[in-house]
Design a protein around this motif. Structure first.
Motif, PDB file in Angstrom:
ATOM      1  N   MET A   1       0.822  -1.205   0.000  1.00 15.87           N
ATOM      2  CA  MET A   1       0.000   0.000   0.000  1.00 15.87           C
ATOM      3  C   MET A   1       0.860   1.260   0.000  1.00 15.87           C
ATOM      4  SD  MET A   1      -3.170  -0.854  -0.244  1.00 15.87           S
ATOM      5  CE  MET A   1      -2.541  -2.114  -1.358  1.00 15.87           C
ATOM      6  N   MET A   2       1.995   1.220   0.695  1.00 17.91           N
ATOM      7  CA  MET A   2       2.873   2.386   0.708  1.00 17.91           C
ATOM      8  C   MET A   2       3.474   2.612  -0.671  1.00 17.91           C
ATOM      9  SD  MET A   2       3.626   4.662   2.932  1.00 17.91           S
ATOM     10  CE  MET A   2       4.301   6.226   2.378  1.00 17.91           C
ATOM     11  N   ARG A   3       3.867   1.554  -1.340  1.00 14.19           N
ATOM     12  CA  ARG A   3       4.385   1.677  -2.710  1.00 14.19           C
ATOM     13  C   ARG A   3       3.317   2.242  -3.640  1.00 14.19           C
ATOM     14  NH1 ARG A   3       8.634  -2.800  -4.712  1.00 14.19           N
ATOM     15  NH2 ARG A   3      10.032  -2.819  -2.903  1.00 14.19           N
ATOM     16  N   TYR A   4       2.122   1.754  -3.490  1.00 12.31           N
ATOM     17  CA  TYR A   4       1.027   2.218  -4.344  1.00 12.31           C
ATOM     18  C   TYR A   4       0.771   3.706  -4.136  1.00 12.31           C
ATOM     19  CZ  TYR A   4      -3.728   2.900  -6.063  1.00 12.31           C
ATOM     20  OH  TYR A   4      -4.824   3.395  -6.705  1.00 12.31           O
ATOM     21  N   VAL A   5       0.710   4.120  -2.869  1.00 12.90           N
ATOM     22  CA  VAL A   5       0.415   5.521  -2.567  1.00 12.90           C
ATOM     23  C   VAL A   5       1.540   6.429  -3.073  1.00 12.90           C
ATOM     24  CG1 VAL A   5       0.220   7.185  -0.675  1.00 12.90           C
ATOM     25  CG2 VAL A   5      -1.115   5.083  -0.625  1.00 12.90           C
ATOM     26  N   LEU A   6       2.792   6.020  -2.898  1.00 15.14           N
ATOM     27  CA  LEU A   6       3.900   6.865  -3.319  1.00 15.14           C
ATOM     28  C   LEU A   6       3.964   7.016  -4.841  1.00 15.14           C
ATOM     29  CD1 LEU A   6       6.740   5.775  -0.860  1.00 15.14           C
ATOM     30  CD2 LEU A   6       5.396   7.885  -0.830  1.00 15.14           C
ATOM     31  N   THR A   7       3.627   5.944  -5.557  1.00 18.32           N
ATOM     32  CA  THR A   7       3.673   6.032  -7.024  1.00 18.32           C
ATOM     33  C   THR A   7       2.443   6.728  -7.582  1.00 18.32           C
ATOM     34  OG1 THR A   7       2.745   3.788  -7.159  1.00 18.32           O
ATOM     35  CG2 THR A   7       5.141   3.995  -7.291  1.00 18.32           C
ATOM     36  N   GLN A   8       1.263   6.351  -7.105  1.00 22.41           N
ATOM     37  CA  GLN A   8       0.032   6.951  -7.611  1.00 22.41           C
ATOM     38  C   GLN A   8      -0.218   8.337  -7.021  1.00 22.41           C
ATOM     39  OE1 GLN A   8      -1.675   5.500 -10.148  1.00 22.41           O
ATOM     40  NE2 GLN A   8       0.054   4.077 -10.036  1.00 22.41           N
ATOM     41  N   GLY A   9       0.318   8.565  -5.810  1.00 18.82           N
ATOM     42  CA  GLY A   9       0.132   9.857  -5.181  1.00 18.82           C
ATOM     43  C   GLY A   9       0.790  10.979  -5.957  1.00 18.82           C
ATOM     44  N   GLU A  10       1.898  10.681  -6.637  1.00 16.10           N
ATOM     45  CA  GLU A  10       2.553  11.697  -7.457  1.00 16.10           C
ATOM     46  C   GLU A  10       1.680  12.094  -8.647  1.00 16.10           C
ATOM     47  OE1 GLU A  10       6.322  10.154  -8.571  1.00 16.10           O
ATOM     48  OE2 GLU A  10       7.125  10.108  -6.527  1.00 16.10           O
ATOM     49  N   LYS A  11       0.914  11.145  -9.164  1.00 18.01           N
ATOM     50  CA  LYS A  11       0.039  11.424 -10.302  1.00 18.01           C
ATOM     51  C   LYS A  11      -1.289  12.024  -9.852  1.00 18.01           C
ATOM     52  CE  LYS A  11       1.848   7.267 -12.636  1.00 18.01           C
ATOM     53  NZ  LYS A  11       1.457   5.946 -13.196  1.00 18.01           N
ATOM     54  N   TYR A  12      -1.828  11.499  -8.751  1.00 20.37           N
ATOM     55  CA  TYR A  12      -3.166  11.917  -8.309  1.00 20.37           C
ATOM     56  C   TYR A  12      -3.140  12.276  -6.821  1.00 20.37           C
ATOM     57  CZ  TYR A  12      -3.896   8.986 -12.443  1.00 20.37           C
ATOM     58  OH  TYR A  12      -3.803   8.412 -13.680  1.00 20.37           O
ATOM     59  N   PRO A  13      -2.456  13.351  -6.443  1.00 16.16           N
ATOM     60  CA  PRO A  13      -2.356  13.701  -5.023  1.00 16.16           C
ATOM     61  C   PRO A  13      -3.707  13.977  -4.378  1.00 16.16           C
ATOM     62  CG  PRO A  13      -1.586  15.509  -6.417  1.00 16.16           C
ATOM     63  CD  PRO A  13      -1.760  14.318  -7.309  1.00 16.16           C
ATOM     64  N   GLY A  14      -4.643  14.533  -5.145  1.00 12.31           N
ATOM     65  CA  GLY A  14      -5.952  14.826  -4.586  1.00 12.31           C
ATOM     66  C   GLY A  14      -6.701  13.580  -4.155  1.00 12.31           C
ATOM     67  N   VAL A  15      -6.510  12.483  -4.885  1.00 12.28           N
ATOM     68  CA  VAL A  15      -7.182  11.230  -4.535  1.00 12.28           C
ATOM     69  C   VAL A  15      -6.684  10.732  -3.191  1.00 12.28           C
ATOM     70  CG1 VAL A  15      -7.518   8.826  -5.204  1.00 12.28           C
ATOM     71  CG2 VAL A  15      -7.572  10.631  -6.950  1.00 12.28           C
ATOM     72  N   MET A  16      -5.361  10.770  -2.985  1.00 10.51           N
ATOM     73  CA  MET A  16      -4.787  10.297  -1.730  1.00 10.51           C
ATOM     74  C   MET A  16      -5.216  11.197  -0.573  1.00 10.51           C
ATOM     75  SD  MET A  16      -3.492   7.630  -2.728  1.00 10.51           S
ATOM     76  CE  MET A  16      -3.274   6.971  -4.381  1.00 10.51           C
ATOM     77  N   LEU A  17      -5.309  12.496  -0.837  1.00  9.75           N
ATOM     78  CA  LEU A  17      -5.751  13.417   0.196  1.00  9.75           C
ATOM     79  C   LEU A  17      -7.188  13.117   0.607  1.00  9.75           C
ATOM     80  CD1 LEU A  17      -4.919  15.866   1.889  1.00  9.75           C
ATOM     81  CD2 LEU A  17      -5.780  17.329   0.060  1.00  9.75           C
ATOM     82  N   ASN A  18      -8.023  12.745  -0.360  1.00  8.70           N
ATOM     83  CA  ASN A  18      -9.415  12.411  -0.055  1.00  8.70           C
ATOM     84  C   ASN A  18      -9.530  11.156   0.794  1.00  8.70           C
ATOM     85  OD1 ASN A  18     -10.595  14.601  -1.319  1.00  8.70           O
ATOM     86  ND2 ASN A  18     -10.815  13.563  -3.289  1.00  8.70           N
TER      87      ASN A  18
END
Length: 361
Positions: free
Chosen positions: A293-310
């Protein structure tokens, strides 16, 4: 003579060239630091002003410090707040900060002792108190944990009282078969150690150094592991089942933003122990759910930071006051037992039962 025209002025102060882009806004160094620090400042307002707390003494806060990026940056920000607090001759007592370090090499032999880091932290942040304890000090701080461990491990584990506390803890941890269960159990034991230490020195709140990225990963991992009921206090500000408040001042900041902040301060660069580089060749089956999950968030978070913030904002809307007050709690992790395992009575919650050696192999 007119001032020199700026090619890329900071959008906040308009006086200096911008050097970084923060959420689509070009900022200079000072404005970047001000923006990021203010996010934490707002989250610490309650303790700075002693709202709802004793007016004559500082609020005592415990801060688990790991030498990682997030906790190092948060320690730096909180210390700057303490400097401002101490500079005032009048005003509210504010807060005292006590940092607790679980000695890294006692958690994993691959971790360095980092004694120089402990000395550097004390020198760099003199307004904070520091204590360093080994992982196996949980036996002293939580006296009944030995019996709980034996019950949790089941018949396949036999505790040997003739061994040292360090050897007994390692023997218990080695009986946990899967990487996900190992990470889960270790986190529970460290949380219990932190809570017990906080109570020992009469702290009212535990301040956790989790960034938004980390909280998003923890939320997703908790649900995947069956710990959905514990998300309410693992990632949300408020009262925990342990009688202490949990607070996450970095919840509005991403890991990449903390990395940029740290780059401005040499004392942080010297203190931070960087994470091990992620190997792309590591088999997924060898990673714990938390790591995935940490790998997923770090990779996808760079593309979609708003999604992770939500993700974290949604989790933070959970209201701990809505939890029933008359339920039993898991003897291992402390989570409420909500009709666990059907109609059978159990001393362990569903997620802990899944992590036990008899069921997680």
């Amino acid at each position: 003579m007119p001032s020199k025209e700026l090619l890329d002025p900071c959008v906040d102060c308009r006086d200096v060239e911008a050097i970084l882009t923060l959420r689509r806004r070009r900022l200079c160094k000072d404005c970047y630091i001000k923006f990021v620090s203010h996010k934490v400042f707002k989250r610490m307002e309650k303790y700075r002003l002693n709202r709802g707390l004793a007016k004559d003494t500082p609020c005592k806060l415990l801060f688990p410090f790991s030498y990682g990026l997030s906790s190092s940056v948060l320690l730096h920000m909180l210390h700057r707040q303490l400097e401002t607090q101490h500079a005032k001759t009048h005003g509210t007592p504010g807060f005292d900060l006590h940092a607790l370090i679980i000695e890294p090499s006692t958690i994993s032999p691959s971790n360095p002792q980092h004694n120089e880091g402990f000395e550097l932290a004390q020198k760099s942040f003199p307004l904070c108190s520091f204590t360093q304890v080994p992982f196996h000090s949980i036996f002293d701080l939580v006296p009944d944990i030995k019996e709980t461990m034996s019950q949790f491990a089941g018949q396949g584990f036999v505790d040997n009282p003739s061994l040292s506390d360090a050897e007994r803890l390692n023997a218990f941890r080695s009986c946990i078969p899967t990487s996900t269960s190992k990470a889960d159990v270790d986190q529970i034991l460290m949380n219990r150690l932190v809570v017990a230490f906080a109570k020992k020195i009469d702290c009212q709140t535990v301040i956790w150094g989790d960034s938004d990225s980390r909280l998003a990963a923890k939320t997703l991992a908790s649900v995947a592991k069956g710990r959905g009921s514990s998300v309410i206090w693992q990632v949300s500000d408020g009262m925990s089942p342990f009688g202490l408040e949990f607070n996450f001042p970095l919840r509005d900041l991403f890991t990449a933003e903390l990395r940029d902040y740290a780059s401005f301060f040499p004392e942080l660069i010297s203190l931070i122990v960087p994470d091990e580089p992620r190997s792309e060749n590591t088999l997924t089956k060898n990673l714990s759910i938390d790591e995935l999950m940490m790998r997923y968030v770090l990779t996808q978070g760079e593309k979609y930071p708003g999604v992770m913030l939500n993700v974290t904002r949604t989790a933070n809307k959970l209201d701990v006051s809505q939890m029933p007050s008359n339920v039993s709690h898991c003897t291992f992790c402390g989570a409420p037992l909500m009709n666990e395992l059907g109609s059978r009575q159990s001393q362990f919650c569903y997620a802990c039962a899944r992590s036990r050696p008899s069921t997680s192999s």
